[in-house]
Design an enzyme around this catalytic site. Sequence first.
Site, PDB file in Angstrom:
ATOM      1  CB  SER A   1     -31.778  21.638 -21.521  1.00 26.13           C
ATOM      2  OG  SER A   1     -30.800  22.160 -22.389  1.00 26.13           O
TER       3      SER A   1
ATOM      4  CE  LYS B   1     -30.566  19.283 -24.787  1.00 25.41           C
ATOM      5  NZ  LYS B   1     -29.444  19.947 -24.134  1.00 25.41           N
TER       6      LYS B   1
ATOM      7  CB  SER C   1     -27.779  18.849 -20.850  1.00 26.46           C
ATOM      8  OG  SER C   1     -28.895  19.579 -21.294  1.00 26.46           O
TER       9      SER C   1
END
Length: 399
Positions: free
Chosen positions: A66, A69, A131
Amino acid sequence: MPFVIAPRLLKTILSLGIALGVAFAPSIAAAQATIQTQATWALLMDADTQSVLFEKNADQLMSPASMAKIMTAELVFKELKDGKLKLDDTMVISENAWRKGGAPSSGSKMFAALHSHVRVEDLLRGLIVQSGNDAAIALAEGLAGSEDVFATMMTKRARELGMRDSTFTNSWGRFDPQQKVTARDLAKLANYVIKTYPDYYKYFGETEFTWNKIRQLNRNPLLTMNIGADGLKTGNIDDSGFGLVGSAVENGQRLILVINGVKTARDRSEEARKLLNWGMRAFDSKNIFAAGEVVGSAKVYGGNIGSVDLVTELPVRVLVPRGSSERLTGRIVYTGPLIPPIRQGDEVARLRVFRGNVQAFDAPLKAATDVATGSLNQRALDAGMEYFSGLIRKYVFKS
């Protein structure tokens, strides 16, 4: 042409190396003897000077999970800053975004409803604080029309930001053997986001976000440690373990940390805290050049003058470990000789300062004056000099 250093410039570099060769700092290997980490990949950097304080496998490819991102957020921030997008604009939660990243999926999500229209600001908070994979996919589709096109945009943008080794194939960190980054590239990205988008970077410091009456806490453990942390993102997939891109400020100094490959979330928290605390306390700042000071010169080909002075726009400051003695060395690097016309303030070279074999500082150098195209005789003379210089490099200095 390859990088060329003119004789006059070489003298400048040697002088710089001597000037910096006072009892400052050991190589980074010696400094790191006082600190270790369980992380497989790690990099700790001073944001202002970009001095690397600690690194471990920082240029080896890894899966970002993640942490990808942050790249997704940067593309959205850029659209907002350029006025092509507004925080109150809405984007649709497609079936693809809902099914892959939303309620039916097993990953992190903001629980946006299928076919709902969600404000960009809410999607950003869902992306950064929670997230949310659904938020990442919705933003990707909203900006590019599809995830694949957006991933291409991510990689292209990464190259524009100097992230030489990173490749993205999706917006939310899903494992893909082709989606790889380096710790150095992630630190560079984080530093750029912090400095370029202060109005939007604040989202990374929010500790919670509620959407659809579901309150979720930010996964970044640094935010609750009282160490001055204000971002950025965690990540975790089986391929790379637990990771984190973090930043903290203490006494006006900002550090950026990237770690990845830790076995547990708890270990990730402790390793991040340890490295940041060490970085804040184990180094001294050394001023080398003042803003606007002439650092050296670069050779000019076919100009009304033979060389141009180089100045640094910002102060040159390097962080060095305390209590050791090794020389700092400097290099001025440019592709040359430079071709006029050159205007005062043009970026024409870079200053790189090394601590041992580790690059501790890298900043642009600008032309101190204008350089116009020279007379026909001057250009002919320079052409002859460059021709013979090329012969010497080819036949005398060849390996």
